[in-house]
Write a protein that holds these residues in place. Structure first.
Motif, PDB file in Angstrom:
ATOM      1  N   ASN A 162      -9.751  51.819 -64.127  1.00 50.83           N
ATOM      2  CA  ASN A 162      -8.894  52.460 -63.129  1.00 50.83           C
ATOM      3  C   ASN A 162      -7.472  52.651 -63.656  1.00 50.83           C
ATOM      4  O   ASN A 162      -6.873  53.718 -63.521  1.00 50.83           O
ATOM      5  CB  ASN A 162      -8.842  51.612 -61.856  1.00 50.83           C
ATOM      6  N   GLN A 190     -11.032  58.472 -59.936  1.00 52.41           N
ATOM      7  CA  GLN A 190     -11.825  57.355 -60.411  1.00 52.41           C
ATOM      8  C   GLN A 190     -13.271  57.515 -59.953  1.00 52.41           C
ATOM      9  O   GLN A 190     -13.572  58.299 -59.062  1.00 52.41           O
ATOM     10  CB  GLN A 190     -11.262  56.051 -59.845  1.00 52.41           C
ATOM     11  N   CYS A 241     -13.599  52.721 -56.881  1.00 47.41           N
ATOM     12  CA  CYS A 241     -12.547  53.093 -55.931  1.00 47.41           C
ATOM     13  C   CYS A 241     -12.995  52.717 -54.519  1.00 47.41           C
ATOM     14  O   CYS A 241     -13.074  51.536 -54.184  1.00 47.41           O
ATOM     15  CB  CYS A 241     -12.241  54.581 -56.063  1.00 47.41           C
TER      16      CYS A 241
END
Length: 264
Positions: free
Chosen positions: A82, A256, A261
């Motif tokens: 991320n 992402q 996420c």
């Protein structure tokens, strides 16, 4: 086998760093989470370097915190992915971490290693080192040819998660078609879903229709997508009329993967 013992002071320091990182992670602040967790990883790595006989299993067995080292390493890898979307330097950290983890994990049949391998491959693509990413995908898939998510991850580097200059839907299709020729391919349903979407994108409607028929047959036999389990304290973002897989881009627009996420 090493009988590693961690001092109580070390245990407390690791626990504090781990929980501080989780605090940032729960707030979706990946950059701050990995900054804290990189410090924790550096301390773990120092222990690993001190004795070649010490493995990640030994570290996990010696640590008695609220979380296991095993679970935390997966979260660390995920947050590194991320954070690398915002700062490419974290992609290099992710590479170094995954390499060390793979090397220092004694049980090479452990399923968690596959995730680390695919993350390693993806990180090279993130840094634009396509040849090395390609080499590693090929190497690891020769070792584990039935890994559906390995083939999907490789295909995604030329489609869903491709940089603009590296977009190549035809190559992505070729990778999935090759995967689907393998007897015993795991997660075949998801590979077929990806292939259907790609056929639609390039205008191969007839092939897409055939794949859809196959998917419907699998659903009729209860070979359907499992529900995505969300850990406690994290609310799912409502999504309506959208087919989304764990490795698809998140619908919130973060860039992402869904599993990293809103699907966490």
């Amino acid at each position: 086998m090493s009988k590693l013992v961690l001092k109580s002071e070390t245990q407390n320091e690791w626990e504090d760093l781990m929980q501080e990182g989780y605090t940032h992670s729960m707030k979706r602040n990946s950059v701050e989470a990995v900054r804290v967790w990189t410090e924790l990883w550096n301390r773990i790595r120092d222990v690993l370097k001190a004795d070649d006989n010490i493995s990640m299993e030994d570290i996990d067995g010696a640590f008695h915190g609220m979380q296991s080292i095993y679970n935390w390493t997966t979260d660390f890898e995920m947050e590194l992915g991320n954070a690398s979307k915002k700062d490419k330097s974290f992609a290099q950290t992710r590479i170094e971490f995954c390499k060390a983890y793979i090397t220092k994990y004694r049980d090479k049949s452990e399923s968690n290693l596959e995730g680390m391998k695919w993350a390693l491959c993806e990180s090279y693509f993130d840094l634009g080192e396509i040849e090395e990413g390609e080499r590693l995908f090929q190497k690891y898939l020769e070792e584990s040819p039935t890994s559906g998510w390995g083939w999907i991850g490789w295909s995604d580097q030329y489609s869903l998660f491709a940089k603009k200059h590296n977009k190549d839907n035809d190559k992505a299709i070729q990778i999935l078609e090759k995967a689907l020729e393998i007897e015993g391919l795991q997660d075949r349903f998801y590979a077929l879903e990806r292939l259907e979407d790609l056929y639609m994108k390039v205008g191969r409607q007839q092939e897409a229709t055939e794949v859809r028929k196959h998917l419907d047959q699998m659903k009729a036999k209860n070979a359907v997508r499992p529900k995505v389990a969300l850990p406690p304290m994290i609310k799912a973002v409502p999504v309506t009329s959208v087919k989304i897989g764990r490795n698809d881009p998140c619908t919130c627009g973060s860039g992402q993967k869904y599993k990293k996420c809103c699907g966490r």
